[in-house]
Motif scaffolding. Structure first.
Motif, mmCIF file in Angstrom:
data_model
loop_
_atom_site.group_PDB
_atom_site.id
_atom_site.type_symbol
_atom_site.label_atom_id
_atom_site.label_comp_id
_atom_site.label_asym_id
_atom_site.label_seq_id
_atom_site.Cartn_x
_atom_site.Cartn_y
_atom_site.Cartn_z
ATOM 1 N N VAL A 78 0.827 -1.208 0.000
ATOM 2 C CA VAL A 78 0.000 0.000 0.000
ATOM 3 C C VAL A 78 0.860 1.256 0.000
ATOM 4 O O VAL A 78 0.518 2.251 -0.645
ATOM 5 N N SER A 79 2.001 1.199 0.695
ATOM 6 C CA SER A 79 2.832 2.395 0.841
ATOM 7 C C SER A 79 3.709 2.651 -0.380
ATOM 8 O O SER A 79 3.879 3.800 -0.802
ATOM 9 N N GLN A 134 -6.034 -1.716 -0.315
ATOM 10 C CA GLN A 134 -5.391 -2.297 -1.485
ATOM 11 C C GLN A 134 -6.402 -2.741 -2.537
ATOM 12 O O GLN A 134 -6.200 -2.540 -3.736
ATOM 13 N N ASN A 138 -7.895 3.338 -1.694
ATOM 14 C CA ASN A 138 -6.983 3.840 -0.678
ATOM 15 C C ASN A 138 -7.606 4.972 0.131
ATOM 16 O O ASN A 138 -7.161 5.280 1.231
ATOM 17 N N PRO A 194 -1.165 3.681 4.820
ATOM 18 C CA PRO A 194 0.205 3.708 4.286
ATOM 19 C C PRO A 194 1.122 4.615 5.092
ATOM 20 O O PRO A 194 0.688 5.547 5.764
ATOM 21 N N ALA A 200 8.955 3.183 3.792
ATOM 22 C CA ALA A 200 8.250 1.899 3.757
ATOM 23 C C ALA A 200 9.209 0.714 3.822
ATOM 24 O O ALA A 200 8.931 -0.284 4.501
#
Length: 322
Positions: A78-79, A134, A138, A194, A200
Protein backbone atom coordinates in the motif's frame (compact mmCIF):
# COMPACT_ATOMS: atom_id res chain seq x y z
CA UNK A 1 8.55 -17.02 -12.39
CA UNK A 2 12.29 -17.56 -11.94
CA UNK A 3 12.36 -15.43 -8.79
CA UNK A 4 9.42 -17.39 -7.35
CA UNK A 5 11.19 -20.69 -7.95
CA UNK A 6 14.32 -19.33 -6.29
CA UNK A 7 12.30 -18.37 -3.21
CA UNK A 8 10.84 -21.85 -2.96
CA UNK A 9 14.15 -23.61 -3.57
CA UNK A 10 15.83 -22.11 -0.50
CA UNK A 11 12.71 -22.28 1.69
CA UNK A 12 11.62 -25.87 1.09
CA UNK A 13 14.77 -27.61 2.46
CA UNK A 14 14.42 -25.63 5.69
CA UNK A 15 10.90 -26.86 6.42
CA UNK A 16 11.83 -30.42 7.52
CA UNK A 17 15.35 -29.51 8.65
CA UNK A 18 14.46 -27.04 11.38
CA UNK A 19 12.11 -29.36 13.37
CA UNK A 20 14.68 -32.16 13.06
CA UNK A 21 17.41 -29.90 14.45
CA UNK A 22 15.11 -28.91 17.33
CA UNK A 23 14.40 -32.55 18.20
CA UNK A 24 18.10 -33.46 18.19
CA UNK A 25 18.98 -30.42 20.30
CA UNK A 26 16.22 -31.32 22.79
CA UNK A 27 17.72 -34.79 23.31
CA UNK A 28 21.21 -33.32 23.50
CA UNK A 29 20.02 -30.85 26.14
CA UNK A 30 18.23 -33.57 28.14
CA UNK A 31 21.31 -35.81 28.09
CA UNK A 32 23.48 -32.98 29.51
CA UNK A 33 25.69 -33.14 26.38
CA UNK A 34 26.59 -36.78 26.98
CA UNK A 35 26.72 -38.72 23.73
CA UNK A 36 26.05 -42.15 25.26
CA UNK A 37 23.02 -40.87 27.13
CA UNK A 38 21.71 -39.18 24.01
CA UNK A 39 22.04 -42.42 22.03
CA UNK A 40 20.06 -44.20 24.75
CA UNK A 41 17.34 -41.55 24.54
CA UNK A 42 17.22 -41.82 20.75
CA UNK A 43 16.67 -45.55 21.11
CA UNK A 44 13.71 -45.32 23.49
CA UNK A 45 12.13 -41.86 23.17
CA UNK A 46 9.10 -41.93 20.90
CA UNK A 47 9.34 -39.69 17.82
CA UNK A 48 5.58 -39.15 18.10
CA UNK A 49 6.06 -37.88 21.65
CA UNK A 50 8.74 -35.45 20.50
CA UNK A 51 6.58 -34.19 17.64
CA UNK A 52 3.58 -33.83 19.97
CA UNK A 53 5.60 -31.78 22.41
CA UNK A 54 7.01 -29.68 19.58
CA UNK A 55 3.51 -29.02 18.25
CA UNK A 56 2.02 -28.06 21.62
CA UNK A 57 4.97 -25.90 22.66
CA UNK A 58 5.17 -24.02 19.36
CA UNK A 59 1.52 -23.81 18.32
CA UNK A 60 1.62 -20.04 18.77
CA UNK A 61 4.28 -19.69 16.04
CA UNK A 62 1.86 -20.37 13.16
CA UNK A 63 -0.45 -17.38 13.73
CA UNK A 64 2.46 -15.11 14.64
CA UNK A 65 4.27 -15.90 11.39
CA UNK A 66 1.20 -15.62 9.17
CA UNK A 67 -0.09 -12.37 10.66
CA UNK A 68 3.27 -10.62 10.79
CA UNK A 69 4.13 -11.56 7.20
CA UNK A 70 0.72 -10.59 5.84
CA UNK A 71 0.60 -7.28 7.75
CA UNK A 72 4.09 -6.12 6.77
CA UNK A 73 3.69 -7.23 3.17
CA UNK A 74 0.35 -5.44 2.83
CA UNK A 75 1.80 -2.30 4.43
CA UNK A 76 4.66 -2.24 1.92
CA UNK A 77 2.31 -2.87 -0.99
CA UNK A 78 0.00 0.00 0.00
CA UNK A 79 2.83 2.40 0.84
CA UNK A 80 5.22 1.77 -2.07
CA UNK A 81 3.74 -0.46 -4.82
CA UNK A 82 6.75 -0.07 -7.13
CA UNK A 83 9.23 -1.33 -4.53
CA UNK A 84 6.80 -3.99 -3.36
CA UNK A 85 6.90 -5.56 -6.82
CA UNK A 86 10.57 -6.42 -6.22
CA UNK A 87 10.21 -7.34 -2.54
CA UNK A 88 10.33 -10.97 -1.44
CA UNK A 89 8.31 -10.04 1.67
CA UNK A 90 5.47 -8.63 -0.44
CA UNK A 91 5.51 -11.68 -2.76
CA UNK A 92 5.30 -14.12 0.15
CA UNK A 93 2.55 -12.09 1.82
CA UNK A 94 0.59 -11.96 -1.43
CA UNK A 95 0.56 -15.78 -1.65
CA UNK A 96 -1.15 -16.15 1.75
CA UNK A 97 -4.88 -16.75 1.15
CA UNK A 98 -7.47 -14.89 3.19
CA UNK A 99 -8.80 -18.09 4.74
CA UNK A 100 -5.33 -18.88 6.12
CA UNK A 101 -5.29 -15.48 7.82
CA UNK A 102 -8.71 -16.23 9.34
CA UNK A 103 -7.47 -19.60 10.62
CA UNK A 104 -4.35 -17.91 12.04
CA UNK A 105 -6.52 -15.39 13.93
CA UNK A 106 -8.67 -18.17 15.41
CA UNK A 107 -5.61 -20.23 16.42
CA UNK A 108 -3.99 -17.15 17.94
CA UNK A 109 -7.13 -16.31 19.92
CA UNK A 110 -7.09 -19.82 21.40
CA UNK A 111 -3.36 -20.32 22.00
CA UNK A 112 -1.95 -16.88 22.82
CA UNK A 113 -1.83 -15.69 26.39
CA UNK A 114 -4.44 -13.14 27.41
CA UNK A 115 -1.88 -10.33 27.56
CA UNK A 116 -1.04 -10.91 23.87
CA UNK A 117 -4.64 -10.66 22.65
CA UNK A 118 -4.46 -6.84 22.16
CA UNK A 119 -1.51 -7.48 19.84
CA UNK A 120 -3.59 -10.08 17.98
CA UNK A 121 -6.42 -7.59 17.58
CA UNK A 122 -3.95 -4.96 16.37
CA UNK A 123 -2.54 -7.29 13.71
CA UNK A 124 -6.02 -8.35 12.58
CA UNK A 125 -7.34 -4.80 12.21
CA UNK A 126 -4.13 -3.73 10.52
CA UNK A 127 -4.46 -6.46 7.88
CA UNK A 128 -8.15 -5.67 7.39
CA UNK A 129 -7.55 -1.96 6.91
CA UNK A 130 -4.61 -2.47 4.55
CA UNK A 131 -6.40 -5.07 2.45
CA UNK A 132 -9.43 -2.78 2.06
CA UNK A 133 -7.14 0.04 0.93
CA UNK A 134 -5.39 -2.30 -1.48
CA UNK A 135 -8.45 -3.96 -3.05
CA UNK A 136 -11.22 -1.35 -2.78
CA UNK A 137 -9.82 2.14 -2.50
CA UNK A 138 -6.98 3.84 -0.68
CA UNK A 139 -9.36 6.63 0.29
CA UNK A 140 -13.09 6.82 0.77
CA UNK A 141 -15.79 5.54 3.08
CA UNK A 142 -14.54 1.94 3.24
CA UNK A 143 -10.98 3.00 4.01
CA UNK A 144 -12.18 5.44 6.68
CA UNK A 145 -14.46 2.85 8.27
CA UNK A 146 -11.87 0.06 8.51
CA UNK A 147 -8.80 2.23 8.95
CA UNK A 148 -10.02 4.91 11.35
CA UNK A 149 -13.47 4.35 12.85
CA UNK A 150 -13.21 0.63 13.59
CA UNK A 151 -9.73 0.83 15.24
CA UNK A 152 -10.87 3.67 17.51
CA UNK A 153 -14.05 1.85 18.52
CA UNK A 154 -12.14 -1.37 19.23
CA UNK A 155 -9.48 0.58 21.16
CA UNK A 156 -12.18 2.11 23.34
CA UNK A 157 -13.60 -1.33 24.06
CA UNK A 158 -10.14 -2.73 24.84
CA UNK A 159 -9.26 0.07 27.23
CA UNK A 160 -12.63 -0.40 28.93
CA UNK A 161 -11.99 -4.13 29.36
CA UNK A 162 -8.26 -4.03 30.16
CA UNK A 163 -8.20 -0.72 32.05
CA UNK A 164 -8.22 -2.25 35.57
CA UNK A 165 -5.56 -4.77 34.53
CA UNK A 166 -3.34 -1.97 33.19
CA UNK A 167 -3.66 -0.14 36.50
CA UNK A 168 -2.82 -3.32 38.42
CA UNK A 169 0.21 -3.95 36.19
CA UNK A 170 1.47 -0.42 36.90
CA UNK A 171 1.08 -0.99 40.63
CA UNK A 172 2.91 -4.32 40.41
CA UNK A 173 5.73 -2.78 38.37
CA UNK A 174 5.19 -5.14 35.42
CA UNK A 175 6.33 -2.89 32.58
CA UNK A 176 6.07 -5.58 29.89
CA UNK A 177 2.46 -6.35 30.81
CA UNK A 178 1.62 -2.64 30.76
CA UNK A 179 3.06 -2.27 27.26
CA UNK A 180 1.34 -5.40 25.94
CA UNK A 181 -2.06 -4.27 27.21
CA UNK A 182 -1.87 -0.51 26.64
CA UNK A 183 0.26 0.03 23.52
CA UNK A 184 -1.46 -2.06 20.77
CA UNK A 185 -4.89 -0.35 20.93
CA UNK A 186 -3.25 3.08 20.61
CA UNK A 187 -0.94 1.94 17.79
CA UNK A 188 -3.62 0.22 15.69
CA UNK A 189 -4.93 3.37 13.90
CA UNK A 190 -1.37 4.13 12.82
CA UNK A 191 -0.95 0.72 11.16
CA UNK A 192 -4.09 0.58 9.02
CA UNK A 193 -2.87 3.05 6.40
CA UNK A 194 0.20 3.71 4.29
CA UNK A 195 3.46 5.16 5.57
CA UNK A 196 5.67 7.52 3.53
CA UNK A 197 7.12 5.67 0.55
CA UNK A 198 10.71 6.55 1.45
CA UNK A 199 10.27 4.93 4.87
CA UNK A 200 8.25 1.90 3.76
CA UNK A 201 11.30 -0.29 3.11
CA UNK A 202 12.75 0.27 6.58
CA UNK A 203 9.40 0.11 8.40
CA UNK A 204 8.54 -3.29 6.90
CA UNK A 205 11.83 -5.07 6.22
CA UNK A 206 13.60 -4.25 9.47
CA UNK A 207 10.89 -5.76 11.73
CA UNK A 208 10.60 -8.77 9.40
CA UNK A 209 14.37 -9.29 9.43
CA UNK A 210 14.62 -8.96 13.21
CA UNK A 211 11.74 -11.39 13.70
CA UNK A 212 13.26 -13.91 11.28
CA UNK A 213 16.61 -13.67 13.08
CA UNK A 214 15.22 -13.92 16.61
CA UNK A 215 12.52 -16.53 15.98
CA UNK A 216 14.81 -19.63 15.79
CA UNK A 217 16.51 -18.71 19.07
CA UNK A 218 13.21 -18.01 20.84
CA UNK A 219 11.66 -21.21 19.51
CA UNK A 220 14.73 -23.19 20.53
CA UNK A 221 14.71 -21.84 24.09
CA UNK A 222 11.01 -22.60 24.54
CA UNK A 223 11.25 -26.11 23.12
CA UNK A 224 14.41 -27.01 25.03
CA UNK A 225 12.53 -26.42 28.27
CA UNK A 226 9.44 -28.39 27.28
CA UNK A 227 9.12 -31.81 28.97
CA UNK A 228 9.32 -34.80 26.60
CA UNK A 229 9.45 -37.63 29.17
CA UNK A 230 7.13 -38.32 32.13
CA UNK A 231 8.59 -37.23 35.47
CA UNK A 232 8.21 -39.74 38.31
CA UNK A 233 9.31 -40.04 41.90
CA UNK A 234 10.26 -43.57 42.97
CA UNK A 235 10.77 -44.56 46.56
CA UNK A 236 13.60 -47.13 46.58
CA UNK A 237 15.64 -48.83 49.28
CA UNK A 238 18.15 -46.00 49.64
CA UNK A 239 15.77 -43.00 49.37
CA UNK A 240 13.67 -41.28 46.73
CA UNK A 241 14.70 -41.01 43.09
CA UNK A 242 13.13 -38.21 41.06
CA UNK A 243 13.69 -38.20 37.33
CA UNK A 244 12.29 -38.80 33.87
CA UNK A 245 11.38 -42.34 32.84
CA UNK A 246 13.14 -43.53 29.70
CA UNK A 247 11.78 -47.08 29.57
CA UNK A 248 10.19 -49.76 31.77
CA UNK A 249 10.37 -53.53 31.27
CA UNK A 250 9.45 -56.53 33.40
CA UNK A 251 12.69 -56.36 35.44
CA UNK A 252 14.04 -52.83 35.39
CA UNK A 253 13.09 -49.18 35.15
CA UNK A 254 15.50 -46.83 33.38
CA UNK A 255 15.42 -43.24 34.63
CA UNK A 256 17.44 -40.12 33.90
CA UNK A 257 17.64 -38.07 37.10
CA UNK A 258 17.63 -34.30 37.45
CA UNK A 259 21.42 -34.22 37.15
CA UNK A 260 21.44 -36.03 33.80
CA UNK A 261 22.70 -39.36 35.14
CA UNK A 262 21.03 -42.55 33.90
CA UNK A 263 19.86 -44.85 36.70
CA UNK A 264 18.84 -48.50 36.24
CA UNK A 265 16.52 -49.55 39.07
CA UNK A 266 15.32 -53.09 39.64
CA UNK A 267 11.55 -53.19 39.93
CA UNK A 268 11.81 -55.36 43.05
CA UNK A 269 13.59 -52.49 44.84
CA UNK A 270 10.84 -49.97 44.10
CA UNK A 271 8.54 -49.52 47.12
CA UNK A 272 6.26 -46.94 45.58
CA UNK A 273 6.15 -44.45 42.74
CA UNK A 274 4.06 -41.53 41.63
CA UNK A 275 3.73 -39.32 38.60
CA UNK A 276 4.96 -35.77 39.21
CA UNK A 277 3.51 -32.82 37.38
CA UNK A 278 6.59 -31.00 36.15
CA UNK A 279 4.63 -28.69 33.86
CA UNK A 280 2.73 -26.66 36.46
CA UNK A 281 4.55 -23.66 37.83
CA UNK A 282 3.29 -20.60 39.65
CA UNK A 283 2.43 -17.66 37.39
CA UNK A 284 5.08 -14.98 37.08
CA UNK A 285 2.43 -12.24 36.87
CA UNK A 286 -0.20 -11.44 39.47
CA UNK A 287 -2.25 -9.33 37.07
CA UNK A 288 -5.71 -10.61 36.15
CA UNK A 289 -8.42 -9.50 33.71
CA UNK A 290 -11.88 -10.03 35.18
CA UNK A 291 -10.49 -12.83 37.33
CA UNK A 292 -8.45 -14.51 34.58
CA UNK A 293 -4.66 -14.52 34.78
CA UNK A 294 -2.97 -12.68 31.91
CA UNK A 295 -0.69 -15.71 31.46
CA UNK A 296 -3.56 -18.09 30.71
CA UNK A 297 -4.85 -18.93 27.23
CA UNK A 298 -8.42 -19.32 26.06
CA UNK A 299 -7.65 -22.92 25.15
CA UNK A 300 -6.67 -23.65 28.76
CA UNK A 301 -10.08 -22.35 29.90
CA UNK A 302 -12.03 -24.33 27.31
CA UNK A 303 -10.17 -27.65 27.45
CA UNK A 304 -10.85 -29.94 30.41
CA UNK A 305 -8.17 -29.73 33.06
CA UNK A 306 -7.31 -31.71 36.15
CA UNK A 307 -8.07 -30.08 39.44
CA UNK A 308 -4.96 -28.88 41.30
CA UNK A 309 -3.89 -31.32 43.98
CA UNK A 310 -1.41 -31.20 46.83
CA UNK A 311 2.18 -31.89 45.81
CA UNK A 312 3.22 -35.44 46.64
CA UNK A 313 6.12 -35.35 49.13
CA UNK A 314 7.95 -37.95 47.03
CA UNK A 315 8.16 -35.43 44.18
CA UNK A 316 10.11 -33.22 46.61
CA UNK A 317 12.49 -36.04 47.47
CA UNK A 318 10.86 -37.02 50.79
CA UNK A 319 10.03 -40.67 51.57
CA UNK A 320 6.56 -41.63 52.80
CA UNK A 321 6.61 -45.38 53.47
CA UNK A 322 9.19 -45.39 56.21
Amino acid sequence: MGAQLTDRQWLLPLLPAFPLVLLVLRLWYLSRQNLETMLLLVQYVSPLGLLSTLTIALLWVFPATILLTRALGALLLVSDPHRAARSRLARVAGRIPDWVVVVAVVVGALTWQLRFLPTLVMATLSILGLVIRQRVANVGAYAAATGVVLPFVVALLEYTSFGPAIVDAIREGEAVTVLLLALPPAATPLLTGPVPARAAQAVTHWPAGCAAFAAPFLIGVIFLRAPILPTVAMEVDDGVLVGSVITVDDRMTTVIDTGGAVRFVLNDHVRSKTLCDAGDRPPASRVTVHGWSVERTALSWIAPARRPAAIDPRCEGRATSR
